[in-house]
Design an enzyme around this catalytic site. Sequence first.
Site, mmCIF file in Angstrom:
data_model
loop_
_atom_site.group_PDB
_atom_site.id
_atom_site.type_symbol
_atom_site.label_atom_id
_atom_site.label_comp_id
_atom_site.label_asym_id
_atom_site.label_seq_id
_atom_site.Cartn_x
_atom_site.Cartn_y
_atom_site.Cartn_z
ATOM 1 N N GLU A 37 0.842 -1.194 0.000
ATOM 2 C CA GLU A 37 0.000 0.000 0.000
ATOM 3 C C GLU A 37 0.881 1.249 0.000
ATOM 4 O O GLU A 37 1.749 1.403 0.860
ATOM 5 C CB GLU A 37 -0.917 0.002 1.223
ATOM 6 C CG GLU A 37 -1.669 1.290 1.470
ATOM 7 C CD GLU A 37 -2.508 1.731 0.280
ATOM 8 O OE1 GLU A 37 -2.292 2.867 -0.193
ATOM 9 O OE2 GLU A 37 -3.349 0.935 -0.181
ATOM 10 N N MET A 124 -10.086 3.052 -0.625
ATOM 11 C CA MET A 124 -11.440 3.606 -0.570
ATOM 12 C C MET A 124 -12.346 2.786 0.335
ATOM 13 O O MET A 124 -13.436 3.224 0.702
ATOM 14 C CB MET A 124 -12.037 3.663 -1.978
ATOM 15 C CG MET A 124 -11.458 4.769 -2.855
ATOM 16 S SD MET A 124 -11.602 6.425 -2.133
ATOM 17 C CE MET A 124 -13.372 6.573 -1.952
ATOM 18 N N THR A 129 -19.091 4.974 0.974
ATOM 19 C CA THR A 129 -20.385 5.292 1.583
ATOM 20 C C THR A 129 -21.160 4.049 1.988
ATOM 21 O O THR A 129 -22.273 4.159 2.503
ATOM 22 C CB THR A 129 -21.241 6.125 0.616
ATOM 23 O OG1 THR A 129 -21.365 5.425 -0.635
ATOM 24 C CG2 THR A 129 -20.599 7.485 0.358
ATOM 25 N N HIS A 429 -16.780 6.093 -9.269
ATOM 26 C CA HIS A 429 -17.075 4.766 -9.802
ATOM 27 C C HIS A 429 -16.389 4.551 -11.158
ATOM 28 O O HIS A 429 -16.978 3.985 -12.072
ATOM 29 C CB HIS A 429 -18.586 4.574 -9.961
ATOM 30 C CG HIS A 429 -19.352 4.639 -8.686
ATOM 31 N ND1 HIS A 429 -20.725 4.823 -8.636
ATOM 32 C CD2 HIS A 429 -18.955 4.537 -7.388
ATOM 33 C CE1 HIS A 429 -21.129 4.833 -7.380
ATOM 34 N NE2 HIS A 429 -20.069 4.674 -6.598
ATOM 35 N N ASN A 463 -12.947 -1.544 -10.066
ATOM 36 C CA ASN A 463 -13.970 -1.075 -10.993
ATOM 37 C C ASN A 463 -13.503 -1.119 -12.440
ATOM 38 O O ASN A 463 -14.308 -1.245 -13.363
ATOM 39 C CB ASN A 463 -14.363 0.376 -10.673
ATOM 40 C CG ASN A 463 -15.002 0.539 -9.313
ATOM 41 O OD1 ASN A 463 -15.371 -0.431 -8.669
ATOM 42 N ND2 ASN A 463 -15.127 1.783 -8.868
ATOM 43 N N THR A 475 -19.418 -1.717 -5.847
ATOM 44 C CA THR A 475 -18.584 -2.402 -4.858
ATOM 45 C C THR A 475 -18.892 -3.893 -4.709
ATOM 46 O O THR A 475 -17.981 -4.728 -4.788
ATOM 47 C CB THR A 475 -18.653 -1.690 -3.503
ATOM 48 O OG1 THR A 475 -18.305 -0.309 -3.671
ATOM 49 C CG2 THR A 475 -17.679 -2.312 -2.512
#
Length: 501
Positions: A37, A124, A129, A429, A463, A475
Amino acid sequence: MTTRAADVVIVGSGPTGSTYARIIRRDWPEARILMVEAGPKTTPEIGKHLDNLPDADRTEAQLRAQGPKRGVTYAPITREEWEARKAGKHDASLQRRPGLFFANTDTPDETAFAGFAAASVGGMGVQWTSGCPHPSKSERVPFIDEAEMEAALQLADELLGSNKNPFPGCKGSEEMRRRLGEVFNPGRPDDRKVQPMPLAYTVTEEGVITHGTDHILGEMVNEPEEMFRILPETACRRVLHENGTATGVELVSMTSGESWQVRAGTVVVAADSLHGPQLLYGSGIRPEALGRTINDHYLINRFFITDIEGPLTSMSWIPRVDNEDFPFSVTIHGNDPAKFPFPEQVEGTLVGMGLFVAADPRPENRIIFDDETLDWKGLPSFSIHAPINEVDEKRIEMGKAVAEKIATTLGRPLDGFATVRIPTGNSLHYQGTMRMGEADDGTSVCDRHSRVWGFENLHVAGNGIIPTVTATNPTPFIVALASMGARKIAEARRTVTEAAA
């Protein structure tokens, strides 16, 4: 300890990278897995969602996740920008999003495709959300068996901790869905009727726990480092490969500048839809379709007032259906006017709506790489060319009309606020840049198992591999596809020894 060899190296620690790790561990218990990462670990627990932190800690974690803008506090929205948004015009503050950074080199203006990204452990997956809707039939990959895809989506729900109705008994939201159903349900199959939005939530007496990548990884976070290790603040500069075989990765410490190589049996590039193609390109892996057909859901916002009594705790969802009459996915939820950046006169129950519009994927819409200019990780920088075409414009105008219809079905539009299209890229997205294909014919980057064409042991995730026209939050879809690729890696069990390294 510097890791020099791993059976599987996963570049990226977000939802799909974490899914690869979890499913490989499930099906191949002896696998030594290294996850890389570029950003830091920003939470005490690995992969904990930032919404679960106290406000001050969340702000600090967001600042640390901003990659090249790490620690920079973005300018707050101005009154002029707020008034522009209310009028349906360009609001530049929407291109300054705390916790994210603008990854492409394009000038952030009204015409730009905003390529946002996050750089921290969990990616993310610690800021999303938490929406977990399933894709419609036409949004799914047509060359993957329907039953196999459905089983993978059910597994994705388990990994994400999807809650189909996190707030049962919310009378106001139930009344809202009843009214919407009268208008939108006729002719829809049961699974595409108006319903609560599934969310990756655990609801307790103390409040809501939002699931991050910690929920996907589970007990893996407690494994010894020789079995599973996450290297934060470590960038992958190159996937090493020879004669169609990925042999390892070249890594660099973002703190010391030290670089080294790690041999690998399999490499998974799960670095998002922008940085995944960037890494492949920088590694000299450049299929014709790489970075092409980039698209993002156009996002239309509308505020309105309803006579339905609150609280409207439960989020409602009008799913996309498989025809051109409704190429949208709509979320509707109660809103607090106190959260507006400036005081507004609001009388009644305020409701917010986000309407996601399917974009038209076109090969000419693409990422353009610059070999001469390197980014903060030492990889080729990039711009994004993705203008709106007539198909997009028609759908956007249809979407605005649907938003107005929803507002008048449930109440009345909020005075002084227009129906507005948010700047392109704000749905986060981004799709199509490493798209999946049925055959290696130059129009795709990977096969149905997410393996890059011409390789047996190089997989891509996120994605970017979605090849279809979609409007639904992706997702669960991409986690499902990642689980399929992970099973293939576990079946192959390609190992590499420390001696070979």
